[in-house]
Design a protein around this motif. Structure first.
Motif, PDB file in Angstrom:
ATOM      1  N   ILE A  59       0.861  -1.179   0.000  1.00 20.05           N
ATOM      2  CA  ILE A  59       0.000   0.000   0.000  1.00 20.05           C
ATOM      3  C   ILE A  59       0.896   1.227   0.000  1.00 20.05           C
ATOM      4  N   SER A  60       0.685   2.114  -0.975  1.00 18.18           N
ATOM      5  CA  SER A  60       1.510   3.303  -1.089  1.00 18.18           C
ATOM      6  C   SER A  60       0.628   4.512  -1.379  1.00 18.18           C
ATOM      7  N   PRO A  61       0.773   5.585  -0.573  1.00 18.10           N
ATOM      8  CA  PRO A  61       0.006   6.794  -0.866  1.00 18.10           C
ATOM      9  C   PRO A  61       0.451   7.406  -2.192  1.00 18.10           C
ATOM     10  N   LYS A  62      -0.493   7.938  -2.959  1.00 14.35           N
ATOM     11  CA  LYS A  62      -0.170   8.516  -4.265  1.00 14.35           C
ATOM     12  C   LYS A  62       0.505   9.879  -4.134  1.00 14.35           C
ATOM     13  N   THR A  63       0.253  10.603  -3.017  1.00  7.72           N
ATOM     14  CA  THR A  63       0.717  11.985  -2.923  1.00  7.72           C
ATOM     15  C   THR A  63       1.816  12.211  -1.901  1.00  7.72           C
ATOM     16  N   SER A  64       2.243  11.199  -1.190  1.00 15.63           N
ATOM     17  CA  SER A  64       3.300  11.390  -0.203  1.00 15.63           C
ATOM     18  C   SER A  64       4.185  10.147  -0.149  1.00 15.63           C
ATOM     19  N   PRO A  65       5.406  10.318   0.350  1.00 18.26           N
ATOM     20  CA  PRO A  65       6.290   9.153   0.424  1.00 18.26           C
ATOM     21  C   PRO A  65       5.825   8.168   1.492  1.00 18.26           C
ATOM     22  N   THR A 112      -5.709   8.971  -1.896  1.00 20.38           N
ATOM     23  CA  THR A 112      -5.668   7.846  -2.828  1.00 20.38           C
ATOM     24  C   THR A 112      -4.408   7.024  -2.587  1.00 20.38           C
ATOM     25  N   TYR A 113      -4.581   5.712  -2.548  1.00 17.52           N
ATOM     26  CA  TYR A 113      -3.492   4.769  -2.305  1.00 17.52           C
ATOM     27  C   TYR A 113      -3.421   3.769  -3.449  1.00 17.52           C
ATOM     28  N   SER A 114      -2.203   3.432  -3.856  1.00 16.75           N
ATOM     29  CA  SER A 114      -1.985   2.350  -4.819  1.00 16.75           C
ATOM     30  C   SER A 114      -1.828   1.060  -4.040  1.00 16.75           C
ATOM     31  N   LEU A 115      -2.481   0.009  -4.509  1.00 19.21           N
ATOM     32  CA  LEU A 115      -2.384  -1.311  -3.890  1.00 19.21           C
ATOM     33  C   LEU A 115      -1.922  -2.304  -4.945  1.00 19.21           C
ATOM     34  N   TRP A 116      -0.981  -3.171  -4.582  1.00 16.33           N
ATOM     35  CA  TRP A 116      -0.567  -4.258  -5.460  1.00 16.33           C
ATOM     36  C   TRP A 116      -0.192  -5.455  -4.609  1.00 16.33           C
ATOM     37  N   VAL A 117      -0.115  -6.616  -5.234  1.00 16.48           N
ATOM     38  CA  VAL A 117       0.121  -7.875  -4.524  1.00 16.48           C
ATOM     39  C   VAL A 117       1.424  -8.496  -5.003  1.00 16.48           C
ATOM     40  N   SER A 118       2.172  -9.048  -4.055  1.00 17.70           N
ATOM     41  CA  SER A 118       3.331  -9.868  -4.414  1.00 17.70           C
ATOM     42  C   SER A 118       3.210 -11.213  -3.696  1.00 17.70           C
ATOM     43  N   ASN A 119       3.706 -12.248  -4.355  1.00 20.20           N
ATOM     44  CA  ASN A 119       3.731 -13.592  -3.779  1.00 20.20           C
ATOM     45  C   ASN A 119       4.741 -14.413  -4.573  1.00 20.20           C
ATOM     46  N   ALA A 120       4.739 -15.702  -4.398  1.00 15.56           N
ATOM     47  CA  ALA A 120       5.697 -16.566  -5.090  1.00 15.56           C
ATOM     48  C   ALA A 120       5.557 -16.511  -6.608  1.00 15.56           C
ATOM     49  N   ASN A 121       4.410 -16.050  -7.110  1.00 15.75           N
ATOM     50  CA  ASN A 121       4.182 -15.947  -8.550  1.00 15.75           C
ATOM     51  C   ASN A 121       4.672 -14.635  -9.151  1.00 15.75           C
ATOM     52  N   GLY A 122       5.068 -13.690  -8.314  1.00 15.17           N
ATOM     53  CA  GLY A 122       5.552 -12.408  -8.834  1.00 15.17           C
ATOM     54  C   GLY A 122       4.839 -11.225  -8.195  1.00 15.17           C
ATOM     55  N   THR A 123       4.803 -10.127  -8.930  1.00 11.76           N
ATOM     56  CA  THR A 123       4.197  -8.876  -8.464  1.00 11.76           C
ATOM     57  C   THR A 123       3.127  -8.450  -9.455  1.00 11.76           C
ATOM     58  N   SER A 124       1.981  -8.052  -8.939  1.00 12.05           N
ATOM     59  CA  SER A 124       0.840  -7.684  -9.785  1.00 12.05           C
ATOM     60  C   SER A 124       0.921  -6.235 -10.254  1.00 12.05           C
ATOM     61  N   ASN A 125      -0.029  -5.888 -11.062  1.00 14.18           N
ATOM     62  CA  ASN A 125      -0.295  -4.496 -11.410  1.00 14.18           C
ATOM     63  C   ASN A 125      -0.899  -3.801 -10.188  1.00 14.18           C
ATOM     64  N   ALA A 126      -0.978  -2.490 -10.217  1.00 17.12           N
ATOM     65  CA  ALA A 126      -1.531  -1.721  -9.100  1.00 17.12           C
ATOM     66  C   ALA A 126      -2.951  -1.251  -9.407  1.00 17.12           C
ATOM     67  N   VAL A 127      -3.748  -1.147  -8.361  1.00 13.31           N
ATOM     68  CA  VAL A 127      -5.081  -0.546  -8.441  1.00 13.31           C
ATOM     69  C   VAL A 127      -5.173   0.509  -7.349  1.00 13.31           C
ATOM     70  N   ASP A 128      -6.126   1.430  -7.500  1.00 12.43           N
ATOM     71  CA  ASP A 128      -6.265   2.520  -6.537  1.00 12.43           C
ATOM     72  C   ASP A 128      -7.420   2.285  -5.573  1.00 12.43           C
ATOM     73  N   PHE A 129      -7.207   2.748  -4.332  1.00 12.45           N
ATOM     74  CA  PHE A 129      -8.254   2.753  -3.309  1.00 12.45           C
ATOM     75  C   PHE A 129      -8.263   4.145  -2.692  1.00 12.45           C
ATOM     76  N   GLN A 130      -9.440   4.720  -2.549  1.00 12.68           N
ATOM     77  CA  GLN A 130      -9.598   6.063  -2.001  1.00 12.68           C
ATOM     78  C   GLN A 130     -10.077   5.972  -0.553  1.00 12.68           C
ATOM     79  N   ILE A 131      -9.265   6.484   0.387  1.00 14.57           N
ATOM     80  CA  ILE A 131      -9.687   6.568   1.786  1.00 14.57           C
ATOM     81  C   ILE A 131     -10.523   7.831   1.947  1.00 14.57           C
TER      82      ILE A 131
END
Length: 146
Positions: A59-65, A112-131
């Protein structure tokens, strides 16, 4: 002495049908439900390539580090994972032994936060979630709307 190798004609034709190359599986997010909500909202990610255990949502915020993770999420069918959006973000190093010496939680403010998934299969694309935040009337608003 002669070495004789006997090969059945039938085995030459049948063997290839028993050999299957493993199809690589990649992890991908096709959708998010809901796409906005309050802290604690149960989020479901739909996609493919999720593993039965040890899926990590980044989970990574879109507007801040800053970036945090929600580790060890399971998927019963490889197509969905669900988790509540956390009130604070823990860096990945918080889940190792010994944990990292940096502060464990970054507060998750509205935005707005970017969400993506990682696991043994690799890393996914990102989708956004708005708090969102509750408005005085009980409905929700985004920070940008205030």
């Amino acid at each position: 002495m002669y070495n004789v190798v006997a090969v059945s004609i039938l085995s030459i034709f049948l063997l290839p049908s028993f050999i299957h190359a493993a199809t690589p599986v990649s992890v991908s997010i096709a959708g998010i439900s809901p796409s906005s909500g309050l802290i604690g909202t149960q989020i479901t990610l739909q996609g493919s390539g999720f593993t039965p255990t040890e899926n990590t949502v980044h989970i990574s915020p879109k507007t801040s580090p800053g970036k945090g993770v929600v580790p060890n999420i399971s998927s019963s069918n490889g197509k969905t994972i669900a988790f509540p959006f956390p009130s604070g973000l823990n860096p990945a190093c918080a889940y190792i032994t010994p944990p990292c010496p940096i502060p464990n939680q970054l507060i998750t403010p509205p935005g707005t936060y970017s969400l993506w998934v990682s696991n043994a299969n690799g890393t996914s694309n990102a989708v956004d979630f708005q708090i969102t935040i509750p408005s005085p009337a009980g409905s929700t608003q985004t920070q940008e709307a205030l």
